[in-house]
Write a protein that holds these residues in place. Structure first.
Motif, PDB file in Angstrom:
ATOM      1  N   UNK A 319      -8.734  32.355  17.486  1.00  0.00           N
ATOM      2  CA  UNK A 319      -9.152  31.731  16.488  1.00  0.00           C
ATOM      3  C   UNK A 319     -10.259  32.697  15.313  1.00  0.00           C
ATOM      4  N   UNK A 320     -10.257  31.937  13.873  1.00  0.00           N
ATOM      5  CA  UNK A 320     -10.529  33.303  12.861  1.00  0.00           C
ATOM      6  C   UNK A 320     -12.931  33.225  13.374  1.00  0.00           C
ATOM      7  N   UNK A 321     -12.740  32.113  13.982  1.00  0.00           N
ATOM      8  CA  UNK A 321     -14.233  31.649  13.692  1.00  0.00           C
ATOM      9  C   UNK A 321     -14.990  31.129  15.149  1.00  0.00           C
ATOM     10  N   UNK A 322     -16.301  30.451  15.140  1.00  0.00           N
ATOM     11  CA  UNK A 322     -16.128  30.499  16.560  1.00  0.00           C
ATOM     12  C   UNK A 322     -16.055  28.944  15.307  1.00  0.00           C
ATOM     13  N   UNK A 323     -15.596  27.941  17.398  1.00  0.00           N
ATOM     14  CA  UNK A 323     -15.651  26.909  16.408  1.00  0.00           C
ATOM     15  C   UNK A 323     -13.945  26.710  16.005  1.00  0.00           C
ATOM     16  N   UNK A 324     -13.118  27.378  15.835  1.00  0.00           N
ATOM     17  CA  UNK A 324     -11.753  27.752  14.706  1.00  0.00           C
ATOM     18  C   UNK A 324     -11.084  26.761  16.065  1.00  0.00           C
ATOM     19  N   UNK A 325      -9.678  27.114  15.743  1.00  0.00           N
ATOM     20  CA  UNK A 325      -8.592  26.805  16.818  1.00  0.00           C
ATOM     21  C   UNK A 325      -7.694  27.996  16.912  1.00  0.00           C
ATOM     22  N   UNK A 326      -6.615  27.693  17.650  1.00  0.00           N
ATOM     23  CA  UNK A 326      -5.358  29.200  17.456  1.00  0.00           C
ATOM     24  C   UNK A 326      -4.792  28.597  16.307  1.00  0.00           C
ATOM     25  N   UNK A 327      -3.572  29.113  16.234  1.00  0.00           N
ATOM     26  CA  UNK A 327      -2.808  28.567  15.551  1.00  0.00           C
ATOM     27  C   UNK A 327      -1.339  29.424  15.534  1.00  0.00           C
ATOM     28  N   UNK A 328      -0.110  28.717  15.822  1.00  0.00           N
ATOM     29  CA  UNK A 328       1.520  29.433  16.191  1.00  0.00           C
ATOM     30  C   UNK A 328       2.663  28.863  14.711  1.00  0.00           C
ATOM     31  N   UNK A 329       2.229  30.066  14.390  1.00  0.00           N
ATOM     32  CA  UNK A 329       3.594  30.008  12.943  1.00  0.00           C
ATOM     33  C   UNK A 329       4.696  30.322  13.011  1.00  0.00           C
ATOM     34  N   UNK A 330       5.993  30.076  12.924  1.00  0.00           N
ATOM     35  CA  UNK A 330       6.949  30.279  12.947  1.00  0.00           C
ATOM     36  C   UNK A 330       7.614  31.308  11.545  1.00  0.00           C
ATOM     37  N   UNK A 331       7.661  32.913  11.537  1.00  0.00           N
ATOM     38  CA  UNK A 331       7.529  33.416  10.895  1.00  0.00           C
ATOM     39  C   UNK A 331       9.111  34.587  10.105  1.00  0.00           C
ATOM     40  N   UNK A 332      10.452  32.985  10.234  1.00  0.00           N
ATOM     41  CA  UNK A 332      11.538  34.005   9.934  1.00  0.00           C
ATOM     42  C   UNK A 332      11.730  33.293   8.683  1.00  0.00           C
ATOM     43  N   UNK A 333      11.526  33.572   7.743  1.00  0.00           N
ATOM     44  CA  UNK A 333      11.403  33.193   6.083  1.00  0.00           C
ATOM     45  C   UNK A 333      13.444  33.344   5.982  1.00  0.00           C
ATOM     46  N   UNK A 334      14.638  34.260   7.329  1.00  0.00           N
ATOM     47  CA  UNK A 334      15.568  34.328   6.069  1.00  0.00           C
ATOM     48  C   UNK A 334      15.950  32.300   6.276  1.00  0.00           C
ATOM     49  N   UNK A 335      17.133  32.661   6.151  1.00  0.00           N
ATOM     50  CA  UNK A 335      18.200  31.301   6.227  1.00  0.00           C
ATOM     51  C   UNK A 335      18.705  31.471   7.178  1.00  0.00           C
ATOM     52  N   UNK A 336      18.778  30.301   8.269  1.00  0.00           N
ATOM     53  CA  UNK A 336      17.744  28.972   8.501  1.00  0.00           C
ATOM     54  C   UNK A 336      16.105  29.168   8.404  1.00  0.00           C
TER      55      UNK A 336
END
Length: 479
Positions: A319-336
């Protein structure tokens, strides 16, 4: 007495008005020659530097894999340890700063990255600890840059290509290169096609190959034009994508994308405005982020997997600050491309928001793909080799152009033989001239550095013309 009359005063006839040059069919060609000449002479150095540094950047991922093999790879085999164990191993090195995110090992034989924010790092930089996912052995640590996670070697080459290691002022060079590359490319195409049309025997193949059986400057022109045709699509592509990163034209592109709804959909993170992990260097939130338990990474990852986030390359951000959420991001920008992302309430294990790549606007997808293509990551090693070949070809075209100019340079006591003398614009018809001016104003507004430099080029040309006239008048008066 004779009267001698005074001679009558002879009044010279009025000087005829200066004739107005009629519009000529080839005036547009003369104007194109003159503009292409000045663009090549003054803007080509910026493009040349961009091509040389771009060639280095095309090789950077391979060099990075070789130089940092000890940090990026591992020979350990077996089941991966929980993320909590790997994070604890990274924390045990006392890396300093605050725990920011974890990038899971994308495939067997690679390391996990545990990332920290530190005050002593530059913008968009994070301190990264590389951990063997099988043994939890720390393989090394160093600063990494940006969303691509570039290591120091590639970061240096990237900054060299972007701003010549001069910081924000240095970005003027790369924006100048991107602003003029499309103009030089299209101007050269116009002249090359006009040269081809002037031939008695025209073959389509002559558009893509040098003129055979010629020597001297004609051979240089043939090579310059033919290679330029082969590079045309790449020049337009790199010019357009390069402008998206620029300072001034890039701001206009961002505004247009926003107004047309072409931006990447935003994920609900619960962070206040200005927070989040997108910037990694933005102003700190009003409330500091809460203490993070290393075990939470495993529970958040499990939630993400159940929600369909199944890519190997993931970034799990705290979380970036109090009260914020966790994030999960896929980071593959190549094809596909795999770029889905979710936000998770770790206290309840629920998914709060989901953004799927399939749901992105088409233009947002195209932006992601074109940027990846510009960086050489869209389709792997083939992308890198294509960029390297393009850079070498562009360097050759620029050097051939300067060689052509050198052969026509003014010599001491001699007179240059320009292909198009001054005054070409005045030969255009009024509608065409108005259209040219209007187009220059529109493009100059969209890409301000292009407009400013174009005015500077025209002012320089006018000054040289005025100086030539003044010197000619002085010589005539002296003789």
């Amino acid at each position: 007495m004779s009267i001698v009359s005074e001679p009558e005063e002879i009044v010279p006839p009025p000087a005829p008005a200066a004739p107005v040059a009629p519009a000529t069919p080839n005036a547009w060609k003369g104007l194109a020659v003159r503009l292409h000449f000045y663009a090549g002479l003054f803007a080509a150095p910026f493009i040349l530097v961009a091509a040389v540094t771009g060639a280095l950047y095309a090789l950077a991922p391979q060099l990075e894999s070789w130089v940092y093999a000890d940090q990026l790879t591992t020979s350990s085999t077996g089941s991966e340890l929980p993320l909590a164990t790997q994070v604890d191993a990274a924390l045990a090195t006392n890396p300093g700063g605050t725990l920011d995110a974890v990038r899971t090992a994308p495939e067997p034989g690679t390391t996990t990255r545990v990332l920290f924010n530190r005050d002593d790092l530059g913008e968009s930089e994070r301190w990264t600890v590389f951990v063997d996912p099988v043994t939890a052995e720390v393989k090394g640590e160093m600063a990494t840059y940006g969303g691509s996670g570039a290591l120091p070697l590639r970061t240096t080459v990237s900054q060299l290509h972007r701003n010549l290691m001069l910081g924000e002022p240095g970005r003027i060079y790369s924006e100048m290169a991107a602003s003029w590359m499309w103009f030089v490319a299209l101007g050269g195409l116009v002249l090359w096609v006009a040269r081809w049309r002037a031939k008695r025997k025209r073959r389509i193949a002559d558009l893509v190959r040098p003129e055979p059986g010629v020597k001297g400057r004609r051979r240089l022109v043939g090579r310059h034009g033919a290679v330029g045709v082969w590079l045309l699509a790449g020049m337009l592509f790199l010019s357009a994508t390069g402008l998206t990163w620029s300072t001034y034209a890039g701001a206009n592109i961002s505004t247009i994308r926003s107004n047309l709804g072409w931006t990447t959909p935003k994920l609900e993170t619960g962070a206040p405005s200005g927070g989040g992990h997108d910037g990694h260097g933005a102003a700190a939130p009003a409330e500091p982020p809460p203490a993070v338990s290393s075990a939470t990474f495993d529970s958040v990852l499990g939630t993400a997997r159940r929600a369909g986030i199944d890519a190997g390359a993931l970034e799990i951000a705290t979380p970036a600050s109090a009260g914020a959420l966790w994030t999960v991001t896929e980071i593959k920008t190549s094809l596909p491309t795999e770029a889905d992302k979710i936000s998770v309430d770790a206290s309840t294990g629920t998914v709060v928001d989901t953004v799927r790549f399939d749901d992105w606007p088409l233009m947002a997808k195209l932006t992601t793909w074109t940027i990846a293509g510009h960086m050489g990551t869209l389709f792997g090693i083939a992308n890198q080799l294509l960029l390297l070949a393009f850079a070498i070809g562009l360097i050759a075209v620029i050097l051939l152009g300067y060689r052509m100019w050198w052969l026509r340079r003014p010599t001491k006591g001699g007179v240059p033989s320009p292909l198009a003398p001054r005054g070409q614009f005045r030969k255009l018809s009024q509608p065409v001239g108005f259209a040219v001016v209007l187009a220059a104003v529109v493009v100059g507004w969209f890409a301000p550095l292009f407009g400013i430099s174009l005015v500077a080029f025209l002012a320089f040309d006018a000054w040289r013309g005025h100086r030539a006239v003044t010197r000619a008048a002085a010589r005539a008066a002296a003789s």
